[in-house]
Design a protein around this motif. Structure first.
Motif, short mmCIF file in Angstrom:
data_model
loop_
_atom_site.label_atom_id
_atom_site.label_comp_id
_atom_site.label_asym_id
_atom_site.label_seq_id
_atom_site.Cartn_x
_atom_site.Cartn_y
_atom_site.Cartn_z
N TYR A 91 2.95 0.74 -0.30
CA TYR A 91 4.34 0.58 0.14
C TYR A 91 4.73 -0.90 0.17
O TYR A 91 5.80 -1.27 -0.29
CB TYR A 91 4.53 1.22 1.52
N ASP A 104 10.13 -2.31 6.52
CA ASP A 104 11.50 -2.41 6.01
C ASP A 104 12.31 -3.43 6.80
O ASP A 104 13.02 -4.27 6.22
CB ASP A 104 12.20 -1.05 6.06
N LYS A 110 6.05 1.84 8.17
CA LYS A 110 6.92 1.63 7.02
C LYS A 110 8.31 1.19 7.47
O LYS A 110 8.93 0.31 6.85
CB LYS A 110 7.01 2.89 6.17
N THR A 111 8.81 1.77 8.54
CA THR A 111 10.11 1.38 9.08
C THR A 111 10.07 -0.08 9.54
O THR A 111 10.99 -0.84 9.29
CB THR A 111 10.50 2.29 10.27
N LYS A 136 7.66 -2.69 -2.08
CA LYS A 136 8.74 -3.49 -1.47
C LYS A 136 8.75 -4.91 -2.06
O LYS A 136 9.81 -5.46 -2.33
CB LYS A 136 8.57 -3.57 0.05
N ASN A 141 13.84 -7.01 5.43
CA ASN A 141 15.28 -7.30 5.52
C ASN A 141 15.56 -8.59 6.28
O ASN A 141 16.60 -9.22 6.07
CB ASN A 141 16.02 -6.14 6.19
#
Length: 159
Positions: free
Chosen positions: A105, A61, A57-58, A109, A65
């Motif tokens: 997830y 992210d 998940k990190t 997002k 980004n």
């Protein structure tokens, strides 16, 4: 996910029984360039699935980004790459709960992504296909998990 060094893998393999080694090698033979990542998962991360999911998940992210939002061509290309990585990590785990959680997830997002995916048919279709895939995965899970995940899916369907 960062792959372990060859010496770390060798050290960990020395602690495994011959039967476990055979099983690991057979599973490893099904993959090509991801061999080191798969072996890292099997030896180090499979013991703590929650931490594995959090690490992915990190990474998701960070990848979201880093997307170039100047035009939808770059957005589509980056989103497909993220989805490819999620599928690859899900294959390593072989657990449907992990795959469902990662796809949910990803969808959340993508739904919150700016500029909105509503403005692009391809991204919207990709989003909807992933929701259908999640529903299919969820249907094979335990009833308690099904209920929890279905609540998340209903929330995501209201795009």
């Amino acid at each position: 996910m960062k792959a372990a060094t060859v010496s770390q893998l060798k050290k960990e393999l020395s602690f495994r029984s011959p039967g476990e080694l055979l099983e690991l090698c057979l599973r490893l033979s099904k993959f090509k360039k991801e061999n080191k990542e798969l072996l890292t998962y099997l030896l180090f991360e499979s013991l703590d699935e929650e931490e594995y999911i959090q690490n992915i998940k990190t990474e998701i992210d960070l990848e979201f980004n880093a997307i170039n939002t100047k035009n939808f061509f770059f957005i589509k290309k980056s989103v497909r790459k993220i989805l490819r990585n999620i599928k690859k990590y899900s294959r390593y785990s072989l657990k449907k709960e992990t795959e469902a959680e990662l796809l949910l997830y990803f969808c959340s997002k993508l739904k919150d992504f700016k500029p909105s995916i509503k403005r692009n048919t391809t991204l919207l279709n990709l989003y909807q296909r992933q929701l259908v895939a999640v529903k299919k995965i969820i249907s094979a899970l335990h009833e308690d998990l099904q209920y929890d995940y279905e609540l998340e899916v209903e929330e995501l369907e209201g795009i």
